[in-house]
Enzyme design. Structure first.
Site, PDB file in Angstrom:
ATOM      1  N   LYS A 119      -5.896  -1.026  11.483  1.00  0.00           N
ATOM      2  CA  LYS A 119      -5.611  -2.299  10.804  1.00  0.00           C
ATOM      3  C   LYS A 119      -6.683  -3.342  11.061  1.00  0.00           C
ATOM      4  CE  LYS A 119      -0.690  -1.860   9.992  1.00  0.00           C
ATOM      5  NZ  LYS A 119       0.632  -2.446  10.076  1.00  0.00           N
TER       6      LYS A 119
ATOM      7  N   LYS B  44       3.825  13.445   0.166  1.00  0.00           N
ATOM      8  CA  LYS B  44       5.065  12.804   0.621  1.00  0.00           C
ATOM      9  C   LYS B  44       5.491  11.682  -0.322  1.00  0.00           C
ATOM     10  CE  LYS B  44       5.538   9.746   4.109  1.00  0.00           C
ATOM     11  NZ  LYS B  44       5.692   9.089   5.416  1.00  0.00           N
TER      12      LYS B  44
ATOM     13  N   LYS C 247       6.442   4.770   0.078  1.00  0.00           N
ATOM     14  CA  LYS C 247       6.491   3.470  -0.609  1.00  0.00           C
ATOM     15  C   LYS C 247       5.107   2.974  -0.979  1.00  0.00           C
ATOM     16  CE  LYS C 247       7.506   1.067   3.757  1.00  0.00           C
ATOM     17  NZ  LYS C 247       8.297   1.967   4.567  1.00  0.00           N
TER      18      LYS C 247
END
Ligand code: ATP
Ligand code: LTN
Length: 328
Positions: free
Chosen positions: A112, A193, A196
């Site tokens: 990140k 997969k 979201k």
């Protein structure tokens, strides 16, 4: 005495059918075995930028959605992380027993911080707050996705270090990684997969999607040209994924499903899968809307959760203050 299980979720938007089958349904099982604590990790969400109106909406929405899915407020302590000031105070005391080197080596921090050069120091200390969430509630087990395993391991290290340095105060938590839960794949690209964050959301079913859209997504799921309803994830990933979804939601075994649809074509089978998914989501959505509009009900649950959360963590806080030698 029952063992304690605790998990936190960030209030960052949509919940998918994959999350429901792979994670929420599992937590619903734990609530019958352990003393369960589930909270919304809103303080963790602000390690990156959040719109304040959206954030508040998402916190309430996540709580309502979890209860609507079957997280029973009678069996779980449900709370919002930021409503307990002891956790952040405990986090500070733990920070002073955690090394910069440990935090800067965390995979999530490295990923990140690379994406945004102007990252906050909260992004670095995020795992200590997570350790405080766990340690302050004396949790024995912490079920998380694989991406959070490293953080729970750090919480263990911090607990062990503190226990050695001061006094045996903390339970050393164990991580639970669900390897047995069925992995639900994307309806359009069934080798990937259902997530979201998948770019194309046509293959992703979200619990709050419009039910007509849900039906369309299932009816246009990628399959193969064989026209046989057989479970074979390697050669028939699309059909096998639909079988997994059907099996998870009806609790029927894969063999029974193969038998049930032996003479069916893909169209009929997809219609049946769509019926079951739409039925499940329609119940969840109905319940969700009722709960979301019942502030009194939600307040009762959250007040009770907050009070229990504060009561347990205050005891730990007082002991920490004492053994570190802070205050009077
Ligand atoms: P992201 O797109 O941000 O990676 P995600 O939808 O993959 O998010 P996470 O927030 O990483 O979901 O995971 C929450 C929980 O849901 C985890 O316990 C994870 O194992 C489970 N989960 C997520 N997607 C699936 C899936 N497709 N099938 C089964 N379980 C899933
Ligand atoms: N970091 C986790 C959420 C989280 C959590 C926790 C999970 C915060 N504190 C304590 C388990 C235990 C996430 O992003 N999923």
């Amino acid at each position: 005495m029952k063992k304690r299980v605790l998990t936190g979720l960030q209030p960052t938007g949509v919940i998918t059918l994959g999350n429901y089958i792979g994670s929420i349904k599992q937590m619903i099982e734990y609530q019958n075995i352990y003393e369960s604590f589930i909270f919304v990790a809103d303080l963790h969400a602000i390690t990156v930028n959040q719109d304040s109106i959206e954030l508040r909406k998402n916190i309430k929405s996540l709580i309502a959605l979890y209860i609507a899915c079957g997280i029973d407020p009678e069996k779980n302590t449900i709370y919002i992380q930021s409503e307990n000031p002891y956790v952040t105070a405990i986090s500070w005391m733990l920070e002073c027993n955690t090394y910069y080197g440990e935090l800067s080596r965390m995979t999530q921090f490295k990923d990140k911080s690379k994406k945004n050069a102007n990252f906050t120091s909260g992004l670095l200390t995020y795992p200590v707050l997570m350790a405080a969430d766990i340690i302050s509630m004396n949790a024995d087990y912490v079920p998380v996705g694989i991406d959070q395993k490293q953080h729970v391991e750090l919480a263990r290290d911090i607990a062990i270090r503190f226990n050695k340095k001061y006094k045996e105060l903390f339970i050393v938590p164990e991580v639970i990684i669900k390897t047995t839960g069925t992995k639900i794949t994307d309806l359009q690209t069934p080798d990937k997969k259902m997530s979201k964050s998948n770019e194309n959301q046509k293959g992703v079913i979200r619990l709050l999607d419009d039910l007509n859209v849900v039906r369309k997504k299932i009816m246009s799921a990628t399959t193969d040209s064989e026209m046989k309803i057989i479970y074979d994830p390697v050669n028939k990933p699309g059909i096998s994924n639909l079988i997994n979804i059907y099996s998870s939601l009806t609790n029927k075994s894969i063999e029974d499903i193969e038998k049930e649809f032996i003479d069916s074509n893909y169209g009929n089978f997809k219609t049946k899968v769509a019926d079951v998914v739409v039925d499940t989501l329609s119940n969840i959505q109905k319940r969700y809307n009722e709960i979301l509009n019942d502030d009194e009900y939600l307040d009762r649950i959250l007040d009770k959760g907050r009070d229990k959360n504060i009561e347990i963590s205050k005891k730990i806080y007082d002991k920490m203050i004492d053994c570190i030698g802070l205050g009077r």
